[in-house]
Scaffold this motif. Structure first.
Motif, mmCIF file in Angstrom:
data_model
loop_
_atom_site.group_PDB
_atom_site.id
_atom_site.type_symbol
_atom_site.label_atom_id
_atom_site.label_comp_id
_atom_site.label_asym_id
_atom_site.label_seq_id
_atom_site.Cartn_x
_atom_site.Cartn_y
_atom_site.Cartn_z
ATOM 1 N N UNK A 27 -14.039 -49.061 44.532
ATOM 2 C CA UNK A 27 -15.509 -48.726 45.020
ATOM 3 C C UNK A 27 -16.398 -47.947 43.371
ATOM 4 N N UNK A 28 -14.975 -48.986 42.081
ATOM 5 C CA UNK A 28 -14.977 -47.633 41.179
ATOM 6 C C UNK A 28 -15.440 -48.755 39.797
ATOM 7 N N UNK A 29 -15.972 -48.279 38.903
ATOM 8 C CA UNK A 29 -17.015 -48.612 38.130
ATOM 9 C C UNK A 29 -15.973 -49.483 36.629
ATOM 10 N N UNK A 30 -15.825 -50.197 36.710
ATOM 11 C CA UNK A 30 -14.907 -51.119 35.164
ATOM 12 C C UNK A 30 -15.484 -50.155 34.074
ATOM 13 N N UNK B 132 -19.511 -49.677 29.121
ATOM 14 C CA UNK B 132 -18.197 -48.544 28.433
ATOM 15 C C UNK B 132 -18.374 -48.976 27.483
ATOM 16 N N UNK B 133 -18.009 -46.926 26.572
ATOM 17 C CA UNK B 133 -17.921 -46.989 25.463
ATOM 18 C C UNK B 133 -16.633 -46.567 24.844
ATOM 19 N N UNK C 271 -17.743 -58.705 33.919
ATOM 20 C CA UNK C 271 -17.689 -57.346 34.532
ATOM 21 C C UNK C 271 -17.996 -56.337 33.344
ATOM 22 N N UNK C 272 -18.707 -55.490 32.279
ATOM 23 C CA UNK C 272 -18.418 -54.997 31.369
ATOM 24 C C UNK C 272 -17.170 -54.409 31.467
ATOM 25 N N UNK C 273 -15.698 -54.595 31.007
ATOM 26 C CA UNK C 273 -15.347 -52.901 30.541
ATOM 27 C C UNK C 273 -14.724 -53.252 28.748
ATOM 28 N N UNK C 274 -13.840 -51.997 28.119
ATOM 29 C CA UNK C 274 -14.094 -52.445 27.013
ATOM 30 C C UNK C 274 -12.129 -52.502 26.758
ATOM 31 N N UNK C 275 -11.515 -52.777 26.017
ATOM 32 C CA UNK C 275 -10.453 -53.276 25.505
ATOM 33 C C UNK C 275 -10.358 -51.891 24.719
#
Lengths: 299, 299
Positions: free
Chosen positions: A69-72, A10-11, A103-107
């Motif tokens: 079923x969502x992508x983080x 995620x960007x 689980x790549x997820x961006x703050x």
């Protein structure tokens, strides 16, 4: 395919440091949004390590994305601190960061305030339009499944509450691990998009959460209590009425059994068929005895 | 055009009641995201009415959207309650709802927990790609403006803190109103998209917040302290170092002065030119005396 979420990076168009963050949602995708707060002494014992608090606060929110079923993609963090040390904050961030590596997820924003310890996380995930796994959609004759094992977190909590202060806490306890570092079933949620008719994560207890699916779908369920995978040392009734498991409970058509079994193998994750959806509302066990969402009732 | 946000009606593809809400971001739009927590006794006095707490919690987040030039779209609400009554909760919701009627924004999720009173709101707004008003971008020679009047909220807070319990609080006090029900300048933010080079909302104090613009833009400022519109009964230095105003401070090129003046008329909102952006970093007053972000320093 089950691990496809691990390649998504995620960007943000504009990250932390302005009045708002700016992000772009790709065409054809919906944004899935959920938020949960963990309060000290309510959602985690005061003795919980800062690493585990950080881990769990993000994990329970990732679990909500998984259940859709969502992508983080992105999250914001509002943390209220009383008098926690710099070391405490560092360990808290480490716990959260260790989960973002899985689980790549961006703050992308949030707030730090002073007051009684609590953590609010809001997650945003991406999902192709129309492919979300909602609680509605379960159909008469669908199989009911649950991932993993139910009731381990409750056993862990019971041990924490019983533990006296002079007992050594250095011994590794897998039940405590299940309580403090729940595993959000993100890959399973993604893989279920085209398989399940309805899905929920088990946070309030299997019976209570399955009941949400039944209510939203206008259906009932017959459960095989003996089939339900429960924690060693706990009864089935204890396990299915206790919370904090963060496994997925879902309904899928009978002709997809092979697909579900393949998924279980590919993810190295037990997925157990525990009953069927019925047209008749309400929940019953294998002997047609009524089950109430908060416990077992024999008439 | 300045009131265009009032015709936007945000929708959710799936609202409250599932594991996540689902929303769609239109093509060509970026999502602006911000989150703020208000803790009882820290961000509002314990005596604050539930209506005002609800109002302010949403208002300060709308103010962040305004400062980016974003149209309010969706929000989540995580509220932690101690022992508040049903009437309290109703008044809290009324306060929030009264603001959503002015600035349509849709509640799509959140969490209610038990613990010491606090409110976390996360807002999401929409903005055409590339049109966001960031803190960066202010240029040498730009005019610096501030909307409304600075320092009124601080006067209101001082009155609350001084007020003894036996004093009547029934008398209307416009300063208290400014403290408890700040006005997010959403319409101004939208109108500034094509006008301002940089923008921020004044939450920590005019000097401190302007300094964020200067830092992000790699620039300095010369302020005309006598021009700054301050609260009756407060000194300029008190007013520009106090917070909670939620006015917009922005930089715009000198050739757009007429546009800014027209905006002020169209919005019936004072917008005052208070200085210029300089290439030389740091802040000085009209006599070139240095100003520090937290107060006035004579050398």
């Amino acid at each position: 395919m089950p691990h496809s979420e691990n390649v998504f990076r995620p960007q943000a168009d504009l990250g932390i440091g302005d009045d708002c963050a700016l992000v772009s949602v790709p065409a054809g995708m919906q944004l899935a949004v959920s938020a949960d707060t963990l309060v000290c002494g309510v959602h985690f014992p005061e003795s919980t390590s800062p690493f585990d608090i950080g881990y769990k606060a993000l994990a329970v929110n990732l679990s909500d994305l998984a259940a859709m079923g969502a992508t983080p993609a992105w999250f914001t963090l509002c943390v209220t601190l009383q008098d926690q040390s710099e070391q405490w904050v560092e360990a808290f961030c480490d716990g959260m960061a260790s989960l973002t590596r899985i689980h790549p997820i961006l703050l992308i924003g949030g707030d730090t305030t002073r007051g009684p310890l609590s953590v609010s996380v809001q997650v945003m995930g991406l999902i192709p339009v129309g492919e979300a796994l909602t609680r509605a959609g379960a159909q008469d004759g669908d199989d009911i499944y649950v991932s993993g094992c139910i009731g381990e977190a409750a056993l862990g909590l019971a041990r924490v509450l019983k533990a006296s202060e002079n007992q050594s806490s250095s011994q590794y306890d897998p039940m405590l691990d299940r309580l403090n570092r729940p595993t959000p079933r993100v890959a399973l949620g993604l893989a279920l998009r085209s398989v399940a008719h309805a899905c929920i994560d088990v946070s309030d207890g299997l019976l209570a959460d399955l009941n949400h699916i039944l209510h939203s779908s206008g259906a009932g369920a017959r459960l095989d209590l003996d089939a339900i995978p429960v924690a060693d040392g706990a009864s089935t009734m204890q396990s299915i009425t206790a919370g904090d498991d963060y496994e997925l409970c879902f309904a899928a058509p009978a002709h997809r059994r092979d697909t579900v079994n393949e998924l279980a193998r590919a993810l190295s994750l037990p997925i157990t068929r525990i009953g069927v959806i019925t047209a008749q509302p309400g929940m019953v066990d294998q002997n047609n005895h009524p089950l109430t969402p908060t416990g077992y009732t024999h008439f």
